[in-house]
Write an enzyme that holds these catalytic residues in place. Structure first.
Site, PDB file in Angstrom:
ATOM      1  N   LYS A 188      83.863  -4.101  47.542  1.00 46.16           N
ATOM      2  CA  LYS A 188      83.403  -2.740  47.237  1.00 46.16           C
ATOM      3  C   LYS A 188      84.535  -1.909  46.636  1.00 46.16           C
ATOM      4  O   LYS A 188      84.304  -1.061  45.760  1.00 46.16           O
ATOM      5  CB  LYS A 188      82.879  -2.072  48.516  1.00 46.16           C
ATOM      6  CG  LYS A 188      82.399  -0.628  48.347  1.00 46.16           C
ATOM      7  CD  LYS A 188      81.296  -0.489  47.298  1.00 46.16           C
ATOM      8  CE  LYS A 188      80.507   0.798  47.394  1.00 46.16           C
ATOM      9  NZ  LYS A 188      81.267   2.024  47.506  1.00 46.16           N
ATOM     10  N   GLU A 195      83.964   1.090  38.581  1.00 49.94           N
ATOM     11  CA  GLU A 195      83.151   2.290  38.377  1.00 49.94           C
ATOM     12  C   GLU A 195      83.988   3.412  37.756  1.00 49.94           C
ATOM     13  O   GLU A 195      83.537   4.096  36.831  1.00 49.94           O
ATOM     14  CB  GLU A 195      82.590   2.720  39.730  1.00 49.94           C
ATOM     15  CG  GLU A 195      81.763   3.974  39.750  1.00 49.94           C
ATOM     16  CD  GLU A 195      81.401   4.324  41.180  1.00 49.94           C
ATOM     17  OE1 GLU A 195      81.946   5.319  41.703  1.00 49.94           O
ATOM     18  OE2 GLU A 195      80.606   3.581  41.793  1.00 49.94           O
TER      19      GLU A 195
END
Length: 324
Positions: A188, A195
């Site tokens: 993550k 991102e």
């Protein structure tokens, strides 16, 4: 299956709702009793503290912590461990640092308590879209609780498997066991680092388009682009199509100048940790590093690119800018 959800903020409350929709029982706790009351009205089992939460779970117990990384999560893990017994499971679904997961898992294992780190992506839209889950930790605990991950995940969709892929498996349903303790949050962490880079690329592109009509440019090379129309166009058949583009197009449709955003862009930790991991591994990560530094700069001077970044963060995660 019965599970506790500790922390009913932007994501925790909706995760409890999605689990209940999937037929699971949710015992919920938050420091704000009004938040607990809202979930109880929707069918959850409320409690006033972690002791009561433990009593309302069935053995072997499972509790999912959905709180900001750092001291508050550390405190709740420690307090829950004081109430739990061997065979119980604590899941951290926030954005904790993977090295903290490794340490916690070892400490809890000494007491017979299993620990899972669940990198959770989906933001404020997860209730309807589902949550992409990257899970690390005790494999047996993961397998026992897999119905919970399946209930939270997007599930089978219209997206076909990648060409050449024949293995099937849980990844095609939106959740995955990634490895031992820390692996879920490591995945993550890198996801969020990527991102940052994607968001920065969009934002800089929008800024170049917005400034294409500057008086300093030759008169026959000035262009007045409608960014709302152009981003809407790119959503259809373009190779840069993505959910981030969808959110950008939505924000620009509401306000082409993004006047409700100052351009102040926070970083929530994962970008820094991704860059540090790249340094530890001697892996060049120029784009991700530059994207992180751009967020630092945004707190001093604001460009249209930074307003676009801020708009995207508000779109997928409900992240409000700091009060002025």
């Amino acid at each position: 299956m019965r599970i506790a959800m500790v922390g009913l903020g932007r994501m925790g409350a909706n995760m409890a709702r999605r689990l209940m929709r999937a037929g699971h029982d949710c015992v919920v706790y938050d420091r704000n009793p009004e938040t607990v009351a809202r979930l109880v009205a929707e069918g959850a089992i409320g409690c006033a503290d972690l002791g009561e939460l433990t009593e309302k779970l069935t053995s072997p117990r499972a509790a999912w912590i959905m709180l900001p990384s750092g001291d508050i999560t550390e405190s709740v893990v420690r307090d829950l461990a004081g109430h739990f017994a061997p065979g119980d499971v604590i899941i951290d679904g926030g954005n904790s640092y993977y090295k903290d997961d490794v340490r916690r898992a070892k400490t809890l294992a000494e007491r017979g308590i299993a620990y899972l780190d669940a990198g959770t992506s989906g933001g404020v839209w997860g209730l309807e879209r589902g949550y992409c889950l990257m899970v690390g930790g005790d494999r047996a605990a993961y397998e026992r609780l897999e119905p919970l991950f399946r209930g939270l995940a997007p599930g089978a969709s219209d997206i076909p498997p990648s060409p050449g892929r024949t293995t099937g498996g849980s990844a095609e349903h939106g959740y995955l066991y990634c490895g031992p303790s820390g692996a879920g949050h490591f995945a993550k962490m890198v996801h969020n680092g990527i991102e940052y880079g994607l968001m920065q690329a969009y934002a800089e592109g929008f800024d170049i388009l917005k400034n294409a009509n500057l008086a300093a440019l030759p008169a026959d090379q000035r262009y007045d682009f409608d960014l709302a129309d152009l981003t809407e166009l790119w959503r259809r058949g373009s190779v840069v199509t993505s959910w981030l583009l969808d959110l950008s197009a939505e924000a620009l449709a509401r306000d082409a100048e993004l006047s409700n955003f100052s351009g102040f862009v926070q970083d929530s930790g994962e970008g820094r940790w991704t860059v540090q991991a790249a340094i530890d591994e001697a892996v060049p990560a120029e784009v991700l590093t530059a994207a992180l530094f751009a967020r630092f700069r945004s707190r001093q001077e604001h460009t249209f690119a930074e307003k676009a970044l801020s708009a995207m963060r508000a779109g997928f995660g409900g992240h409000a800018e700091p009060a002025k």
